[in-house]
Design a protein around this motif. Structure first.
Motif, PDB file in Angstrom:
ATOM      1  N   ARG A 160     -60.778 -72.233  -2.265  1.00  0.00           N
ATOM      2  CA  ARG A 160     -60.889 -73.636  -1.553  1.00  0.00           C
ATOM      3  C   ARG A 160     -59.960 -74.558  -2.606  1.00  0.00           C
ATOM      4  O   ARG A 160     -59.286 -75.391  -2.216  1.00  0.00           O
ATOM      5  CB  ARG A 160     -62.389 -73.960  -1.629  1.00  0.00           C
ATOM      6  N   VAL A 161     -60.262 -74.584  -4.045  1.00  0.00           N
ATOM      7  CA  VAL A 161     -59.835 -75.299  -4.885  1.00  0.00           C
ATOM      8  C   VAL A 161     -58.459 -75.327  -4.955  1.00  0.00           C
ATOM      9  O   VAL A 161     -57.555 -76.256  -4.844  1.00  0.00           O
ATOM     10  CB  VAL A 161     -60.527 -75.132  -6.188  1.00  0.00           C
ATOM     11  N   ALA A 164     -56.679 -77.003  -1.763  1.00  0.00           N
ATOM     12  CA  ALA A 164     -56.812 -78.239  -1.955  1.00  0.00           C
ATOM     13  C   ALA A 164     -55.792 -78.931  -2.900  1.00  0.00           C
ATOM     14  O   ALA A 164     -55.134 -79.919  -2.834  1.00  0.00           O
ATOM     15  CB  ALA A 164     -58.313 -78.792  -2.350  1.00  0.00           C
ATOM     16  N   VAL A 205     -60.732 -80.615 -11.427  1.00  0.00           N
ATOM     17  CA  VAL A 205     -61.468 -79.869 -10.441  1.00  0.00           C
ATOM     18  C   VAL A 205     -61.163 -78.354 -10.732  1.00  0.00           C
ATOM     19  O   VAL A 205     -61.899 -77.602 -10.216  1.00  0.00           O
ATOM     20  CB  VAL A 205     -60.853 -80.480  -9.188  1.00  0.00           C
ATOM     21  N   LEU A 212     -65.227 -80.183  -6.443  1.00  0.00           N
ATOM     22  CA  LEU A 212     -64.350 -80.268  -5.474  1.00  0.00           C
ATOM     23  C   LEU A 212     -64.923 -81.304  -4.200  1.00  0.00           C
ATOM     24  O   LEU A 212     -64.104 -82.078  -3.476  1.00  0.00           O
ATOM     25  CB  LEU A 212     -63.810 -78.903  -4.453  1.00  0.00           C
ATOM     26  N   THR A 213     -66.246 -81.161  -3.984  1.00  0.00           N
ATOM     27  CA  THR A 213     -66.826 -81.713  -2.952  1.00  0.00           C
ATOM     28  C   THR A 213     -66.627 -83.354  -3.271  1.00  0.00           C
ATOM     29  O   THR A 213     -66.513 -84.136  -2.212  1.00  0.00           O
ATOM     30  CB  THR A 213     -68.565 -81.420  -2.837  1.00  0.00           C
ATOM     31  N   ARG A 216     -62.965 -84.228  -3.121  1.00  0.00           N
ATOM     32  CA  ARG A 216     -61.939 -83.776  -1.823  1.00  0.00           C
ATOM     33  C   ARG A 216     -61.284 -84.916  -1.143  1.00  0.00           C
ATOM     34  O   ARG A 216     -60.072 -85.015  -0.519  1.00  0.00           O
ATOM     35  CB  ARG A 216     -62.814 -83.102  -0.906  1.00  0.00           C
ATOM     36  N   LYS A 217     -61.647 -86.264  -0.794  1.00  0.00           N
ATOM     37  CA  LYS A 217     -61.080 -87.015  -0.253  1.00  0.00           C
ATOM     38  C   LYS A 217     -59.965 -87.760  -1.335  1.00  0.00           C
ATOM     39  O   LYS A 217     -59.141 -88.454  -0.833  1.00  0.00           O
ATOM     40  CB  LYS A 217     -62.193 -88.582   0.172  1.00  0.00           C
ATOM     41  N   GLY A 220     -57.118 -85.225  -0.694  1.00  0.00           N
ATOM     42  CA  GLY A 220     -56.793 -85.193   0.709  1.00  0.00           C
ATOM     43  C   GLY A 220     -56.398 -86.528   1.226  1.00  0.00           C
ATOM     44  O   GLY A 220     -55.218 -87.028   1.703  1.00  0.00           O
TER      45      GLY A 220
END
Length: 291
Positions: A160-161, A164, A205, A212-213, A216-217, A220
């Motif tokens: 996931r990282v 991202a 991260v 990451l949570t 995340r913004k 992204g």
């Protein structure tokens, strides 16, 4: 009227000079994709030239050698770029495609086909092809063969990282590519400085996927918005070079740098707090077991 000289190194002096422009090369290493890899793109052309100087068999062999060596040069350069990205990250997966190894085989094979074009025997061509592949590996090295920094970390979280970070890097690359159309070196340096600040958050991260949570913004939404704003600014600025538009865009970059730096500091502080809690729990557990 005369003005008393004062500056950073003057007694009781203060400097009113603006802060120095960020050095876009600070913390960067020289790219591995330099002269040696660029030289590989030149070596195939003698084979293409020779191909058109003989019979159809010579033409086929010459074009094959040219295509193989050119493909090998491209794969080698891409492999060097992939290795640089691997080395820059604290947590990284090995490249899925061994580009430098494929480049070595293509370059060696191109040399062998070139010798066949010159009328040499298949044995000589095979020996030279093998030698060329080994020399290629000696010059450029192997591809990264193992994952880095993933020991004891959930593979799902690291995937996931990685996704991202790849998306965030794509946004940064788009910003750097788009700003070139503005033909403003100062803005290019500002984008480089912001990229350095953003990558500090990326590395944080990567070192702790649990962040990451919270980030995340930033990886992204914010970077995508910055990319879109850069595209719109470049289109407008190219038309009339309006200084107000430029000032507004620089203010946006300053806000982005500040927010990304603040988020990085906050994540590092949280990680430090988590470490203190773990140390305290471990001490209490050890004290309990030693009773």
């Amino acid at each position: 009227m005369a003005q008393r000289f004062g500056g950073k190194f003057s007694p009781n002096g203060t400097s009113n000079a603006p802060p120095p422009t960020p050095n876009s090369f600070q913390g960067k290493r020289r790219s591995k994709a330099g002269f040696k890899s660029n030289l590989l793109f030149i070596l195939p052309f003698p084979f293409a030239w020779k191909a058109f100087q003989g019979d159809p068999t010579t033409l086929i062999y010459g074009l094959m050698a040219f295509a193989m060596m050119l493909g090998g040069a491209w794969m080698t350069r891409e492999g060097l770029f992939a290795q640089e990205a691997y080395e820059a990250r604290r947590v990284a997966r090995r490249p899925a495609l061994p580009r430098k190894a494929i480049g070595a085989m293509l370059v060696g094979g191109g040399l062998g086909v070139g010798l066949l074009m010159a009328g040499q025997s298949s044995v000589i061509a095979t020996i030279i092809a093998t030698l060329g592949a080994f020399l290629h590996i000696g010059a450029f090295g192997f591809d990264p063969m193992s994952d880095k920094g993933v020991e004891g970390i959930d593979s799902f979280q690291t995937d996931r990282v990685a996704k991202a970070i790849d998306t965030a890097e794509a946004h940064l690359k788009a910003m750097n590519d788009v700003i070139l159309r503005a033909r403003d070196r100062a803005l290019e340096r500002r984008i480089d400085a912001f990229s350095t600040t953003a990558r500090a958050l990326f590395r944080t991260v990567e070192s702790d996927p649990r962040d990451l949570t919270a980030a995340r913004k930033y990886l992204g939404v914010y970077l995508q918005g910055a990319r879109d704003a850069t595209e719109k600014f470049t289109d407008l600025y190219a038309q009339n070079r309006d200084p107000k538009i430029r000032a507004d865009y620089e203010a946006l970059l300053t806000d982005l740098e500040t927010n990304f730096a603040s988020r990085t500091t906050a994540l590092l502080s949280d990680n430090h707090s988590d470490l203190n809690v773990e140390i305290q729990v471990l001490r209490e557990r050890l004290a309990f077991e030693n009773r």
